[in-house]
Design an enzyme around this catalytic site. Structure first.
Site, PDB file in Angstrom:
ATOM      1  N   SER A 177      -1.941   7.065  -2.301  1.00 53.67           N
ATOM      2  CA  SER A 177      -3.179   6.750  -1.595  1.00 53.67           C
ATOM      3  C   SER A 177      -3.912   5.579  -2.256  1.00 53.67           C
ATOM      4  CB  SER A 177      -4.085   7.985  -1.567  1.00 53.67           C
ATOM      5  OG  SER A 177      -5.181   7.738  -0.757  1.00 53.67           O
TER       6      SER A 177
ATOM      7  N   TYR B  80       0.877  -1.179   0.000  1.00 56.22           N
ATOM      8  CA  TYR B  80       0.000   0.000   0.000  1.00 56.22           C
ATOM      9  C   TYR B  80       0.907   1.219   0.000  1.00 56.22           C
ATOM     10  CZ  TYR B  80      -3.404   3.486   1.330  1.00 56.22           C
ATOM     11  OH  TYR B  80      -4.190   4.604   1.338  1.00 56.22           O
ATOM     12  N   CYS B  81       0.654   2.141  -0.930  1.00 52.00           N
ATOM     13  CA  CYS B  81       1.535   3.301  -1.050  1.00 52.00           C
ATOM     14  C   CYS B  81       0.789   4.574  -0.649  1.00 52.00           C
ATOM     15  CB  CYS B  81       2.048   3.415  -2.484  1.00 52.00           C
ATOM     16  SG  CYS B  81       3.271   4.709  -2.640  1.00 52.00           S
ATOM     17  N   PRO B  82       1.148   5.183   0.485  1.00 50.38           N
ATOM     18  CA  PRO B  82       0.449   6.402   0.922  1.00 50.38           C
ATOM     19  C   PRO B  82       0.708   7.588  -0.010  1.00 50.38           C
ATOM     20  CG  PRO B  82       2.251   5.847   2.413  1.00 50.38           C
ATOM     21  CD  PRO B  82       2.166   4.739   1.428  1.00 50.38           C
TER      22      PRO B  82
END
Ligand SMILES: [Zn+2]
Length: 312
Positions: free
Chosen positions: A119, A114-116
């Site tokens: 998002s 998951y890549c903030p």
């Protein structure tokens, strides 16, 4: 930068090349950024066939799905003796390499992480664009770093700094591009290493830390236990082709090579080519394990019978 450069580079051709390259990289970064978010990682929920029946309770009394998975998933899925996987939360079948992401709250096909920054998750359908984005940014940062160093060097050598000031913008640009160049290049190298091994970040961690029993073991002739090779590893060239495509253009430009349709072969995030040699060894191990379980069960039964006879 475009305004400052003509002051320091006299060659018109060099200026044009610099202008075209830097702006192309900038444009490509924007396009890939957009595609990472717009395409999304892909989820089994995108395929209506993979959803478990819409009825109130799709699970039977043993908490197993009351129905069988669709054929287009089972043709290539690695079942062996573990059974087909499904997600209780999403109420859908889980193809190989799919993981449930707690951040986005749904299953992701060939989930990487998951890549903030975006998002969103990085998974099967946006993995290529993610690596391309990092590569464009890395090259862009190195070029900007090179240009700023060149300008500062020129100012110092020609002693122009006596007549004009070194702007704070230029120094800042040099420091920021240096930081980005180093950090992003590290990520690019790591991602390319994973592509060469046909591993997602999650699979890499599973292999490294033996997380949740993600590893499959085999025994060599001396009875020594060793980890079985990655079943999806098809050799460096084929591994790269799977992610980036077949042609040079597909490798360097953000061209989509996958399709969200059930019968798209190995391009739908559900079916994956497997290494035939490793697959054979997986099957042999599964067979051996079954035999071992049978023998163990038989031995336990015999001991119980003998004990009962002895008591009588
Ligand atoms: Zn799920």
């Amino acid at each position: 930068m475009m305004i400052t450069m003509p002051k320091y580079i006299e060659s018109k051709i060099l200026l044009v090349i610099e202008f075209v390259v830097v702006n192309s990289l900038y444009l490509l970064s924007i396009i890939t950024y957009y595609r990472i978010i717009y395409n999304g990682p892909g989820s089994p929920l995108d395929y209506p066939q993979l959803r478990l029946n819409n009825s109130e309770n799709p699970f039977d009394s043993n908490h197993q799905p009351a129905q069988k998975p669709p054929e287009f998933m089972t043709i290539h899925t690695l079942k062996l003796n573990q059974g087909f996987r499904y997600c209780n939360k999403c109420k859908c079948w889980k193809p190989d390499r799919t993981h449930h992401c707690s951040s986005s709250g749904k299953c992701i096909l060939k989930m990487d992480h998951y890549c903030p920054w975006f998002s969103t998750c990085i998974g099967f359908f946006n993995y290529k664009f993610f690596i391309q984005f990092l590569s464009y940014v890395a090259i862009y940062s190195w070029i900007i770093l090179g240009i700023t160093i060149y300008i500062i060097y020129n100012l110092l050598v020609t002693e122009k700094y006596k007549d004009e000031y070194l702007t704070i913008n230029l120094i800042l640009l040099c420091v920021i591009s240096f930081t980005f160049a180093l950090a992003v290049v590290f990520f690019v190298c790591f991602s390319l290493y994973l592509v060469s091994k046909n591993l997602s970040t999650i699979e890499f961690q599973e292999q490294r830390w033996n997380y949740r029993g993600g590893n499959v073991y085999e025994f060599d002739r001396n009875g020594k236990q060793k980890r079985l090779a990655n079943i999806f590893d098809l050799g460096v060239r084929e591994n790269f082709k799977q992610v980036f495509g077949d042609s040079i253009l597909e490798w360097i430009l953000p061209i989509d090579i996958n399709y969200k349709i059930a019968n798209a072969g190995f391009k739908n995030g559900i079916n994956f080519k497997v290494n035939e040699d490793v697959y054979k060894r997986w099957c042999e191990n599964a067979e051996l394990q079954n035999q071992l379980n049978d023998q163990l069960a038989e031995y336990k039964n015999r001991v119980r019978r003998e004990r009962e006879e002895y008591v009588v």
